[in-house]
Design a protein around this motif. Structure first.
Motif, mmCIF file in Angstrom:
data_model
loop_
_atom_site.group_PDB
_atom_site.id
_atom_site.type_symbol
_atom_site.label_atom_id
_atom_site.label_comp_id
_atom_site.label_asym_id
_atom_site.label_seq_id
_atom_site.Cartn_x
_atom_site.Cartn_y
_atom_site.Cartn_z
ATOM 1 N N LEU A 159 0.828 -1.208 0.000
ATOM 2 C CA LEU A 159 0.000 0.000 0.000
ATOM 3 C C LEU A 159 0.864 1.260 0.000
ATOM 4 N N ALA A 160 1.944 1.236 0.787
ATOM 5 C CA ALA A 160 2.831 2.402 0.855
ATOM 6 C C ALA A 160 3.512 2.641 -0.492
ATOM 7 N N LEU A 161 3.951 1.580 -1.161
ATOM 8 C CA LEU A 161 4.615 1.734 -2.462
ATOM 9 C C LEU A 161 3.639 2.259 -3.512
ATOM 10 N N ALA A 162 2.393 1.774 -3.482
ATOM 11 C CA ALA A 162 1.407 2.276 -4.431
ATOM 12 C C ALA A 162 1.179 3.777 -4.238
ATOM 13 N N THR A 163 1.131 4.222 -2.983
ATOM 14 C CA THR A 163 0.963 5.650 -2.709
ATOM 15 C C THR A 163 2.183 6.444 -3.168
ATOM 16 N N GLU A 164 3.376 5.907 -2.936
ATOM 17 C CA GLU A 164 4.593 6.607 -3.363
ATOM 18 C C GLU A 164 4.692 6.658 -4.882
#
Length: 376
Positions: free
Chosen positions: A285-290
């Motif tokens: 989820l964090a990578l998708a946001t970044e």
């Protein structure tokens, strides 16, 4: 004629070769028919897992999509209409099948037949295959594909389409997968630069994606049979052995996002600190946001680059226009002077011809005392 429901029951009841023989076609052609009819088929190794009772349940038959065929018959009319549906990657209407992205399904199938590089650190794939941009060793294929599937499903759920685009106006720059620059191993050329880069479209901004496995140099000992072990291991009691520095995969993954446009260098990278860090749902989820933030940055950078390039082109046109106006005003030609031709040129003598002067062409000079009229 066979309907898609009948074909679904057939391919999940017998092996692919047996089902193809029943229909009078080859195994590879049967795969095309299944793709055209949207019929899922067992993946590689499914029948072996079934023999030991460890095979997963067959995925359900998806609903018929508008405009897709519902039956097939060998040699029937209308093949020209049926043939376009043979494509293995139909990502427009339904990119996800039973929780797996179609690009991941296709990439797994191609990677299962890939060859290893000479040092075994990377799987080599023919550039003509339209698969994901992956640079992985044989041991890290499963981890890399699981991470790619989780990330792509999250991005698709947010409305960001993922495709493999032909390299017409797009590029895929070389991306290093070294953890740190080697001191003993010579840096090789990139093993895998795909012909079809993996592109994610985030809010109208195309951005390239690549998943690579980090490699390090290590001193290894050859013990025969093509096998290398760490140099710290004891040498074999018999046989020839030696030590050398080699490129070795670490199992840690790196996600790279880059600009697919040639005049715009831009690259962002995220690397696992420990093996398996990308496997967590929170990290996905964090990578998708970044990636969404990176796409916004890339879009702004591209707009600034386009404005700068347009301004430079406008200044160049204005300079050329003023130069032509000045020529017309004073009636002089300010174009560059013509290149002067040389006064003479040296030509090579024809091959095979003796260019040395002959005795008849050049008089012999006699330096004897008689010829000079002197006496001793």
């Amino acid at each position: 004629m066979i309907t898609r429901e009948e074909l679904y029951r057939l391919v999940w009841s017998v092996s692919g070769k047996v089902a193809a023989a029943k229909l009078g076609v080859s195994d590879s052609y049967l795969k095309r028919v299944c793709t055209a009819l949207d019929v899922p088929r067992p993946e590689l190794g499914w029948w072996r897992k079934r023999e030991v009772g460890r095979a997963p349940a067959p995925p359900p038959l998806p609903a018929v999509r508008p405009g897709r065929p519902t039956s097939w018959s060998k040699g029937a009319a209308g093949g020209a209409w049926f043939k376009p549906h043979y494509r293995e990657l139909d990502l427009v209407n339904d990119p996800i099948v039973a929780g797996v992205h179609r690009l991941v399904i296709h990439s797994r199938e191609i990677l299962s037949r890939a060859d290893r590089s000479l040092d075994g650190a990377v799987l080599l794939v023919n550039r003509s295959h339209r698969i994901l941009d992956l640079s992985l060793s044989e041991k890290s294929v499963d981890a890399g594909l699981r991470f790619a599937n989780a990330l792509f499903i999250e991005l698709e759920g947010r409305g960001h389409r993922i495709t493999t685009a032909p390299v017409d106006n797009l590029i895929r720059p070389p991306i290093s997968n070294w953890g740190r620059e080697p001191a003993h191993v010579r840096l090789p050329q990139p093993d895998h630069i795909p012909r079809f880069p993996t592109i994610v479209h985030i809010h109208g901004v195309p951005m390239g994606l690549a998943i690579l496995e980090i490699v390090e140099e290590a001193e290894m000992r050859y013990v025969g049979g093509g096998v290398y072990v760490p140099a710290s291991a004891p040498p074999p009691a018999a046989g020839i052995h030696w030590t050398e520095w080699r490129r070795t995969p670490t199992g840690r993954l790196k996600l790279a996002a880059y600009s697919p446009y040639r005049p715009l260098p831009w690259l962002r990278e995220w690397t696992e600190a420990r093996r398996g860090t990308f496997a967590s749902k929170t990290k996905t989820l964090a990578l998708a946001t970044e990636l969404e933030l990176a796409a916004a940055e890339l879009g702004t950078t591209r707009e600034m680059h386009d404005r700068t390039a347009a301004a430079a082109a406008g200044h160049a046109r204005a300079r050329d226009s003023s130069h032509r106006a000045a020529q017309e005003l004073d009636g002089t030609d300010r174009s560059p002077p013509p290149v002067q031709q040389p006064l003479f040129t040296l030509s090579k003598p024809p091959q095979g011809r003796d260019t040395r002067p002959s005795e008849t062409a050049m008089p012999r000079l006699d330096w004897s005392t008689e010829a000079r009229g002197t006496t001793t």
